[in-house]
Motif scaffolding. Sequence first.
Motif, mmCIF file in Angstrom:
data_model
loop_
_atom_site.group_PDB
_atom_site.id
_atom_site.type_symbol
_atom_site.label_atom_id
_atom_site.label_comp_id
_atom_site.label_asym_id
_atom_site.label_seq_id
_atom_site.Cartn_x
_atom_site.Cartn_y
_atom_site.Cartn_z
ATOM 1 N N MET A 143 0.843 -1.196 0.000
ATOM 2 C CA MET A 143 0.000 0.000 0.000
ATOM 3 C C MET A 143 0.882 1.252 0.000
ATOM 4 O O MET A 143 1.948 1.240 0.619
ATOM 5 N N PRO A 144 0.426 2.336 -0.654
ATOM 6 C CA PRO A 144 1.150 3.600 -0.531
ATOM 7 C C PRO A 144 1.349 3.929 0.951
ATOM 8 O O PRO A 144 0.418 3.824 1.741
ATOM 9 N N GLY A 145 2.574 4.271 1.330
ATOM 10 C CA GLY A 145 2.870 4.566 2.722
ATOM 11 C C GLY A 145 3.466 3.397 3.484
ATOM 12 O O GLY A 145 4.076 3.577 4.536
ATOM 13 N N GLU A 146 3.285 2.179 2.960
ATOM 14 C CA GLU A 146 3.886 1.006 3.593
ATOM 15 C C GLU A 146 5.309 0.814 3.066
ATOM 16 O O GLU A 146 5.585 1.102 1.904
ATOM 17 N N THR A 147 6.194 0.306 3.911
ATOM 18 C CA THR A 147 7.565 0.090 3.466
ATOM 19 C C THR A 147 7.754 -1.304 2.901
ATOM 20 O O THR A 147 8.591 -1.520 2.036
ATOM 21 N N GLU A 148 6.984 -2.262 3.388
ATOM 22 C CA GLU A 148 7.130 -3.611 2.841
ATOM 23 C C GLU A 148 5.775 -4.286 2.710
ATOM 24 O O GLU A 148 4.803 -3.898 3.356
ATOM 25 N N SER A 149 5.720 -5.295 1.859
ATOM 26 C CA SER A 149 4.470 -5.988 1.599
ATOM 27 C C SER A 149 4.136 -6.942 2.730
ATOM 28 O O SER A 149 5.004 -7.567 3.317
ATOM 29 N N SER A 150 2.845 -7.033 3.028
ATOM 30 C CA SER A 150 2.391 -8.029 3.998
ATOM 31 C C SER A 150 1.558 -9.109 3.303
ATOM 32 O O SER A 150 0.888 -9.899 3.958
ATOM 33 N N VAL A 151 1.594 -9.117 1.969
ATOM 34 C CA VAL A 151 0.802 -10.091 1.204
ATOM 35 C C VAL A 151 1.559 -11.410 1.093
ATOM 36 O O VAL A 151 2.729 -11.432 0.717
ATOM 37 N N ARG A 152 0.879 -12.499 1.425
ATOM 38 C CA ARG A 152 1.429 -13.838 1.237
ATOM 39 C C ARG A 152 0.466 -14.627 0.368
ATOM 40 O O ARG A 152 -0.711 -14.733 0.704
ATOM 41 N N LEU A 153 0.941 -15.155 -0.727
ATOM 42 C CA LEU A 153 0.092 -15.969 -1.602
ATOM 43 C C LEU A 153 -0.072 -17.367 -1.012
ATOM 44 O O LEU A 153 0.852 -17.882 -0.409
ATOM 45 N N PRO A 154 -1.227 -18.031 -1.185
ATOM 46 C CA PRO A 154 -2.429 -17.489 -1.830
ATOM 47 C C PRO A 154 -3.109 -16.457 -0.940
ATOM 48 O O PRO A 154 -3.032 -16.542 0.284
ATOM 49 N N VAL A 155 -3.758 -15.474 -1.576
ATOM 50 C CA VAL A 155 -4.427 -14.413 -0.828
ATOM 51 C C VAL A 155 -5.859 -14.258 -1.341
ATOM 52 O O VAL A 155 -6.127 -14.424 -2.537
ATOM 53 N N ILE A 156 -6.774 -13.979 -0.398
ATOM 54 C CA ILE A 156 -8.172 -13.704 -0.733
ATOM 55 C C ILE A 156 -8.325 -12.190 -0.844
ATOM 56 O O ILE A 156 -8.075 -11.476 0.130
ATOM 57 N N PRO A 157 -8.688 -11.648 -2.018
ATOM 58 C CA PRO A 157 -8.842 -10.193 -2.136
ATOM 59 C C PRO A 157 -10.151 -9.710 -1.509
ATOM 60 O O PRO A 157 -10.986 -10.502 -1.068
ATOM 61 N N GLY A 158 -10.308 -8.390 -1.499
ATOM 62 C CA GLY A 158 -11.584 -7.796 -1.110
ATOM 63 C C GLY A 158 -11.597 -7.188 0.275
ATOM 64 O O GLY A 158 -10.943 -7.679 1.195
ATOM 65 N N THR A 159 -12.353 -6.084 0.413
ATOM 66 C CA THR A 159 -12.439 -5.367 1.689
ATOM 67 C C THR A 159 -13.865 -5.045 2.111
ATOM 68 O O THR A 159 -14.115 -4.835 3.290
ATOM 69 N N ASP A 160 -14.807 -4.978 1.164
ATOM 70 C CA ASP A 160 -16.170 -4.509 1.464
ATOM 71 C C ASP A 160 -17.122 -5.675 1.625
ATOM 72 O O ASP A 160 -17.338 -6.442 0.677
ATOM 73 N N VAL A 161 -17.727 -5.804 2.812
ATOM 74 C CA VAL A 161 -18.649 -6.919 3.035
ATOM 75 C C VAL A 161 -19.960 -6.459 3.647
ATOM 76 O O VAL A 161 -20.031 -5.440 4.331
#
Length: 336
Positions: free
Chosen positions: A58-76
């Motif tokens: 994300m803009p503003g983050e220094t490193e990625s926290s994403v680990r594959l496999p990943v489930i996308p999406g934020t709005d529920v």
Amino acid sequence: MSTQTMRAVRLHEHGGPEVLRYEVAPIPEPGPGEVLVRVHAVGVNPPDWYLRGGLTTMPGETESSVRLPVIPGTDVSGVVEAVAADVAGLSVGDEVFGLLRFPGFQGSAYAEYVAAPASHLARKPAGVDHVHAAATPMAGLTAWQFLIEAGHDHPSPFQEFRHRPTALDADTTVLVNGAAGGVGHFALQLAKWKGAHVIAVASGAHESFLRELGADRFIDYTKNRPEELVHDVDLVLDTVGGPTSRRFLRTLKPGGSQFPVLPGEFDEEEIARLGVTVSSAQVRSNGAQLAELGRLLDAGTLGVAIDSTFALADARAAHERAARGHIRGKIVLTVV
């Protein structure tokens, strides 16, 4: 519970819509401060396709926290299925909606179940169905935090200073560029709720839709240049961004502001010469603000436009729809 499974959409690699895989995944365990939500509908947002395409920081983050496999999406939107021991105020069976863990890529919303921080949720209004509720959180909160109240002290990663909304009232003129999209159609309605005079910019196909939402003036950008037709505006909310965003600076009165939702390219000298302000915000999860949006939805003060709905299993088709552009309102995945 950890051995139980659900259906979810996951990425095992980055790429086009074809990398979205509908498959079996473990049901998450809610941690401290969280509830387990049985998902009924999921809003589709730009960060979902940014993540799919390979953006993992994300803009503003220094490193990625994403680990594959990943489930996308934020709005529920869904129903509370289980509640951590330390959570007060939510119970099993409550209908809720929310923007989960944003900014970040840990929302994991494209699934039958999601573990959600209770503070990121609000009760779903009784008069609003799950599809419309799921369409609201990111777009609605973006419009709210830009226009009404930031709700946090974090500056956008694109600027040093904290974003401060412009006071909106009957003496204010607001231009919304990209007014038919998710953020744009909420922004138009929130500005009207505050009494402002609103100029909506979109393609001609959206004119009647935007006038129904309350636009006082409509400009078809395919036929006219808004910066040649409009002057002395108090505020421009540009949901499109990009290199052409700076042309809207010329529509502002001295002391006016331009709020780019997506990064634009601006010249500091031009901004200073015109005596205007350019300010951005980064939307953040906020259950309390979402509850306020929910009350406006329930009262009919705000409406949510649904561009299209797809079954969760058809997330690929939803992303293909997004890629075609000219979206009116929001794309939603239905789960139950």
